[in-house]
Motif scaffolding. Structure first.
Motif, PDB file in Angstrom:
ATOM      1  N   LEU A  52       2.698  32.605  -9.828  1.00 25.06           N
ATOM      2  CA  LEU A  52       1.517  31.766  -9.952  1.00 25.06           C
ATOM      3  C   LEU A  52       0.346  32.369  -9.197  1.00 25.06           C
ATOM      4  O   LEU A  52      -0.761  32.450  -9.694  1.00 25.06           O
ATOM      5  CB  LEU A  52       1.822  30.364  -9.415  1.00 25.06           C
ATOM      6  N   LEU A  60      -2.619  24.147 -12.558  1.00 21.22           N
ATOM      7  CA  LEU A  60      -1.889  23.955 -13.820  1.00 21.22           C
ATOM      8  C   LEU A  60      -2.760  24.343 -15.015  1.00 21.22           C
ATOM      9  O   LEU A  60      -2.293  24.964 -15.963  1.00 21.22           O
ATOM     10  CB  LEU A  60      -1.411  22.505 -13.942  1.00 21.22           C
ATOM     11  N   ARG A  61      -4.053  23.988 -14.950  1.00 21.09           N
ATOM     12  CA  ARG A  61      -4.974  24.342 -16.039  1.00 21.09           C
ATOM     13  C   ARG A  61      -5.107  25.862 -16.172  1.00 21.09           C
ATOM     14  O   ARG A  61      -5.115  26.387 -17.282  1.00 21.09           O
ATOM     15  CB  ARG A  61      -6.347  23.715 -15.803  1.00 21.09           C
ATOM     16  N   LEU A 121      -4.058  21.163  -7.467  1.00 15.42           N
ATOM     17  CA  LEU A 121      -2.849  21.097  -8.286  1.00 15.42           C
ATOM     18  C   LEU A 121      -3.212  21.000  -9.762  1.00 15.42           C
ATOM     19  O   LEU A 121      -2.695  21.752 -10.586  1.00 15.42           O
ATOM     20  CB  LEU A 121      -1.978  19.904  -7.868  1.00 15.42           C
ATOM     21  N   ARG A 122      -4.131  20.119 -10.106  1.00 12.25           N
ATOM     22  CA  ARG A 122      -4.560  19.954 -11.499  1.00 12.25           C
ATOM     23  C   ARG A 122      -5.120  21.264 -12.045  1.00 12.25           C
ATOM     24  O   ARG A 122      -4.723  21.729 -13.110  1.00 12.25           O
ATOM     25  CB  ARG A 122      -5.627  18.855 -11.571  1.00 12.25           C
ATOM     26  N   THR A 150      -2.927  28.124 -15.166  1.00 10.56           N
ATOM     27  CA  THR A 150      -1.644  28.649 -15.629  1.00 10.56           C
ATOM     28  C   THR A 150      -1.526  28.463 -17.139  1.00 10.56           C
ATOM     29  O   THR A 150      -1.090  29.373 -17.853  1.00 10.56           O
ATOM     30  CB  THR A 150      -0.488  27.956 -14.881  1.00 10.56           C
ATOM     31  N   LEU A 151      -1.946  27.301 -17.647  1.00 12.32           N
ATOM     32  CA  LEU A 151      -1.982  27.060 -19.094  1.00 12.32           C
ATOM     33  C   LEU A 151      -2.923  28.056 -19.765  1.00 12.32           C
ATOM     34  O   LEU A 151      -2.610  28.622 -20.807  1.00 12.32           O
ATOM     35  CB  LEU A 151      -2.426  25.619 -19.376  1.00 12.32           C
TER      36      LEU A 151
END
Length: 168
Positions: free
Chosen positions: A5, A139-140, A135-136, A142-143
């Motif tokens: 990550l 994740l965005r 955190l949000r 990583t997407l």
């Protein structure tokens, strides 16, 4: 294959560093000045802002647009793909103190996968709201690395509000 990550990046190296100002309020330009003064060579500068954001001081650095931190960082990643950027150079992010940790981690997610190093800074402890956003947004990003989309469309009301606020 599993991709980490966050890729650890070394903090040394000579080259044509780039200081990126995220949506340039005066405090963010001052942060860019402090970063630039600490470097051994004068860096290039880039401003990423909303069209309705604060006007940059003169002379104007190159401009990119984004309506939130995730889209600003992905705009930077897209731009850097098409720039001659020395592997010895680093990208430095200039932003507000509470926003610094989140912006740097997001930049490392997006740019580390391209082999671009993101400079470190003294990270103030972010507020609890910033930790939730981290955190949000992690994740965005990583997407985005997997699909090319930050997934902003998954929250249409927030997306519409941010775009309207930004004038996009």
């Amino acid at each position: 294959m599993i991709v980490p990550l966050v890729t650890p990046v070394p903090t040394s190296g000579a080259g044509s560093d780039l200081v990126v100002v995220l949506d340039g309020g005066s405090g963010r330009f001052a942060a860019a000045d402090r970063i630039g003064q600490a470097l051994s060579q004068p860096p290039r500068r880039l401003l990423i802002r909303c069209p309705r954001g604060t006007l940059p001081p003169q002379p104007t650095p190159e401009l990119l647009q984004g309506f939130d931190t995730a889209t600003q960082i992905t705009a930077l990643a897209h731009w850097l793909r098409h720039q001659p950027f020395p592997r010895s150079a680093m990208v430095w992010i200039a932003t507000d103190p509470d926003h610094t940790a989140r912006a740097l981690i997001l930049a490392r997610i997006a740019l580390g996968s391209q082999g671009i190093r993101v400079g470190t800074a003294d990270w103030p402890t972010p507020s609890s709201a910033e930790r939730r956003k981290l955190l949000r947004d992690a994740l965005r990003l990583t997407l985005w690395r997997a699909t090319g989309s930050t997934g902003a469309w998954l929250v249409p009301d927030a997306l519409a509000r941010k775009r309207a606020d930004c004038g996009v």
